[in-house]
Write an enzyme that holds these catalytic residues in place. Structure first.
Site, PDB file in Angstrom:
ATOM      1  N   THR A  19       0.830  -1.211   0.000  1.00 30.86           N
ATOM      2  CA  THR A  19       0.000   0.000   0.000  1.00 30.86           C
ATOM      3  C   THR A  19       0.866   1.264   0.000  1.00 30.86           C
ATOM      4  O   THR A  19       0.663   2.163  -0.814  1.00 30.86           O
ATOM      5  CB  THR A  19      -0.901  -0.005   1.260  1.00 30.86           C
ATOM      6  OG1 THR A  19      -1.628  -1.234   1.259  1.00 30.86           O
ATOM      7  CG2 THR A  19      -1.863   1.150   1.250  1.00 30.86           C
ATOM      8  N   ARG A  55      -0.274  -8.947  -8.074  1.00 32.54           N
ATOM      9  CA  ARG A  55      -1.342  -8.295  -7.309  1.00 32.54           C
ATOM     10  C   ARG A  55      -1.673  -6.916  -7.898  1.00 32.54           C
ATOM     11  O   ARG A  55      -0.779  -6.135  -8.212  1.00 32.54           O
ATOM     12  CB  ARG A  55      -0.871  -8.123  -5.857  1.00 32.54           C
ATOM     13  CG  ARG A  55      -1.834  -7.444  -4.935  1.00 32.54           C
ATOM     14  CD  ARG A  55      -1.541  -7.821  -3.497  1.00 32.54           C
ATOM     15  NE  ARG A  55      -0.112  -7.828  -3.186  1.00 32.54           N
ATOM     16  CZ  ARG A  55       0.498  -6.894  -2.438  1.00 32.54           C
ATOM     17  NH1 ARG A  55      -0.183  -5.878  -1.965  1.00 32.54           N
ATOM     18  NH2 ARG A  55       1.777  -6.983  -2.164  1.00 32.54           N
ATOM     19  N   LYS A 111       9.099   1.346  11.612  1.00 33.64           N
ATOM     20  CA  LYS A 111       9.427   1.696  13.014  1.00 33.64           C
ATOM     21  C   LYS A 111       9.936   0.497  13.784  1.00 33.64           C
ATOM     22  O   LYS A 111      10.816   0.622  14.639  1.00 33.64           O
ATOM     23  CB  LYS A 111       8.232   2.302  13.741  1.00 33.64           C
ATOM     24  CG  LYS A 111       7.105   1.330  14.070  1.00 33.64           C
ATOM     25  CD  LYS A 111       5.854   1.654  13.359  1.00 33.64           C
ATOM     26  CE  LYS A 111       5.013   0.453  13.082  1.00 33.64           C
ATOM     27  NZ  LYS A 111       3.814   0.762  12.327  1.00 33.64           N
ATOM     28  N   GLU A 135      11.655   9.321   8.570  1.00 33.95           N
ATOM     29  CA  GLU A 135      10.554  10.208   8.976  1.00 33.95           C
ATOM     30  C   GLU A 135       9.226   9.459   9.047  1.00 33.95           C
ATOM     31  O   GLU A 135       8.434   9.658   9.962  1.00 33.95           O
ATOM     32  CB  GLU A 135      10.443  11.366   7.978  1.00 33.95           C
ATOM     33  CG  GLU A 135       9.346  12.367   8.286  1.00 33.95           C
ATOM     34  CD  GLU A 135       9.618  13.144   9.567  1.00 33.95           C
ATOM     35  OE1 GLU A 135       8.946  12.842  10.558  1.00 33.95           O
ATOM     36  OE2 GLU A 135      10.498  14.037   9.584  1.00 33.95           O
ATOM     37  N   VAL A 138       7.738   7.244  12.278  1.00 33.46           N
ATOM     38  CA  VAL A 138       7.065   7.773  13.473  1.00 33.46           C
ATOM     39  C   VAL A 138       6.022   8.793  13.041  1.00 33.46           C
ATOM     40  O   VAL A 138       6.349   9.813  12.435  1.00 33.46           O
ATOM     41  CB  VAL A 138       8.076   8.452  14.435  1.00 33.46           C
ATOM     42  CG1 VAL A 138       7.368   8.930  15.689  1.00 33.46           C
ATOM     43  CG2 VAL A 138       9.205   7.498  14.799  1.00 33.46           C
ATOM     44  N   GLY A 140       3.707   8.839  10.735  1.00 34.73           N
ATOM     45  CA  GLY A 140       3.341   8.953   9.316  1.00 34.73           C
ATOM     46  C   GLY A 140       3.681  10.282   8.685  1.00 34.73           C
ATOM     47  O   GLY A 140       4.854  10.660   8.579  1.00 34.73           O
ATOM     48  N   LYS A 211       7.704   3.620  18.511  1.00 32.67           N
ATOM     49  CA  LYS A 211       7.871   5.000  18.013  1.00 32.67           C
ATOM     50  C   LYS A 211       8.460   5.888  19.110  1.00 32.67           C
ATOM     51  O   LYS A 211       9.309   6.738  18.840  1.00 32.67           O
ATOM     52  CB  LYS A 211       6.519   5.525  17.538  1.00 32.67           C
ATOM     53  CG  LYS A 211       5.992   4.778  16.304  1.00 32.67           C
ATOM     54  CD  LYS A 211       4.534   5.099  16.042  1.00 32.67           C
ATOM     55  CE  LYS A 211       3.984   4.355  14.831  1.00 32.67           C
ATOM     56  NZ  LYS A 211       2.521   4.409  14.735  1.00 32.67           N
TER      57      LYS A 211
HETATM   58  N1  HSE Z   1      -1.092   0.921  12.965  1.00 28.12           N
HETATM   59  C1  HSE Z   1      -0.440   2.193  13.037  1.00 28.12           C
HETATM   60  C2  HSE Z   1      -1.404   3.187  13.678  1.00 28.12           C
HETATM   61  C3  HSE Z   1      -0.039   2.620  11.649  1.00 28.12           C
HETATM   62  O1  HSE Z   1      -2.569   2.845  13.898  1.00 28.12           O
HETATM   63  O2  HSE Z   1      -1.014   4.298  13.992  1.00 28.12           O
HETATM   64  C4  HSE Z   1       1.120   3.540  11.579  1.00 28.12           C
HETATM   65  O3  HSE Z   1       2.255   3.068  12.237  1.00 28.12           O
END
Ligand code: HSE
Length: 439
Positions: A19, A55, A111, A135, A138, A140, A211
């Site tokens: 993704t 895919r 992470k 970057e 942590v 997004g 994180k």
């Molecule tokens: N599963 C994580 C969240 C995605 O819900 O923040 C990003 O690390």
């Protein structure tokens, strides 16, 4: 006169075409001229590597770009940056080490990899004179690594309090707003794609703790194995806790906290009662937020999408541009402790000595003096009680919930008190414990 040619573009290889990889490929392919202006040179996506060649993805690659041939990508002498988007800590670690050894700089959104193998990876990067940018690992799309690693380097960071897991924030705020149960909201978070493949890592606090370990390393030089950071998840939080918190002017959020103290860096992750007028209490849905206090800059508050295809691709491609422009070398200098074993790491404070106030919910078989007995246990552990509320359980006439807000105590005392309470015959497992954030 030298005849050496100067390349008029920079090639990158993308390893992991899921993704996030699809979002990164789409951005690199669609926004070439704009990204070239930002980087000072055109960026060519030269290789996309993934074992799954079939895919369907929501991006169409030029013919011949996608392969399962990692060796070809790493062996291409014109590739300067390898983007690792495989996830996990096994194959991803191998790929990053091989990329560094092949002379490539690395960009990763991983992470778990950085939190688990950071010392080894950054030491290798230092040795081969390359950088690892992270970057996207942590929060997004929220630029917290650049903020700490570049913009705040003149500061001594005093504290970080953050919402670093979108899934937990989505669950807590949806329970709060719509009066829904935990399990229903978790299923919705999974459907919307916020949760990890194994959502246990979200709800038990592991994702946020990984994180936090990265941020603590950057901000305080606190080298700590993320598994050693005291952590609690949101899986035991019920609607009744959210209501009780509301009655005392709080909202419950999963807070990752790091604070400088004379005894060392205090680190913790867990459900926390946040005063309802604090900025973190206002953070809704899958948003992340980071509140940083620097000694010079004062308080800074960042809020944004901590997950998702486009926000994460935004951070990954910014790292590619920063690598090409030389800025990731500055961020990496902030991580020197990971790469310079001779430097003294910051002390991490013994969690048992960390002071604070606490929220406890104890489910009990109704007994005349249950509240008094529980209060006595807290007193035995030098923990004052600021308020006590008892309510009847909706599903059973024989059960009640007793909620304590304590005065100042320590993690160690509260843990010992909870352990002792759990041995009382009228107490039902499990006792819910949250920190109470300062107003
Ligand atoms: N599963 C994580 C969240 C995605 O819900 O923040 C990003 O690390």
């Amino acid at each position: 006169m030298s005849t050496k040619s100067i390349s008029n573009k920079t090639k990158v290889a993308l390893v992991g075409f899921g993704t996030i990889g699809s979002g990164v490929a789409r951005l690199l392919l669609a926004e070439g001229p704009r990204l070239a202006r930002a980087a000072g040179i055109p960026i060519e996506l030269a290789h996309v590597v993934d074992p799954d060649l079939k895919r369907p993805r929501n991006v169409t690659l030029p013919e011949g770009l996608l392969s399962n041939d990692l060796d070809r990508a790493l062996g291409d002498p014109d590739v300067r940056v390898v983007i690792e988007l495989i996830g996990g800590t096994g194959v991803a670690r191998e790929v990053v080490l091989r990329a560094l050894d092949a002379g490539k700089n690395v960009v990763t959104a991983n992470k778990a990899l950085v939190a688990t193998h950071g010392p080894e990876l950054f030491e290798r990067a230092r040795r081969v004179g390359r950088t690892i940018a992270f970057e996207a690992a942590v929060a997004g799309g929220l630029p917290v690594i650049a903020t700490i690693g570049q913009s705040l380097t003149a500061n001594r960071i005093e504290s970080i309090e953050a919402i670093l897991n979108g899934t937990c924030n989505f669950i807590l705020t949806h329970m709060e707003q719509y009066g829904l149960d935990y399990a229903d909201v978790l299923a919705e978070a999974q459907r919307l794609g916020y949760a990890e493949a194994d959502p246990t890592l979200d709800v038990n606090g592991a994702d946020a703790t990984q994180k936090l370990a990265i941020l603590a390393q950057m901000a305080f030089g606190a080298t700590v194995d993320w598994r050693d950071i005291p952590r609690a998840g949101i899986d035991s939080i019920g609607l009744s806790d959210l209501l009780c918190a509301e009655m005392t002017g709080h909202r419950i959020r999963l807070i990752a906290a790091a604070r400088r103290s004379p005894e060392g860096i205090e680190l913790s992750v867990g459900p926390t009662l946040v005063p309802e007028d604090a900025p973190l209490a206002d953070v809704q849905g899958a948003f992340n937020a980071v509140s940083i206090v620097g000694d010079m800059a004062g308080p800074i508050f960042l809020q944004g999408y901590g997950a998702g295809q486009n926000p994460t691709a935004s951070a990954v491609v910014a790292d590619v541009i920063d690598t090409i422009a030389g800025r990731t070398a500055i961020t990496q200098a902030a991580l020197e402790l990971w790469s310079t074993p001779s430097r003294e790491p910051a002390t991490v404070r013994d969690p048992a000595t960390i002071a604070g106030r606490f929220y406890l919910r104890v489910n009990v078989q109704k007994e005349l003096d249950a509240a008094a007995q529980l209060s006595r246990v807290l007193a035995e552990h030098q923990t004052p009680v600021d308020s006590l509320t008892q309510y009847d359980d909706e599903d059973s006439q024989n059960l009640a919930g007793i909620v304590f807000l304590t005065g100042q105590t320590t993690e160690g005392r509260i843990a010992a008190a909870v352990q002792q309470m759990e041995t009382l015959p009228f107490v039902h497992p499990e006792i819910v414990r949250c920190r109470v954030a300062d107003a």
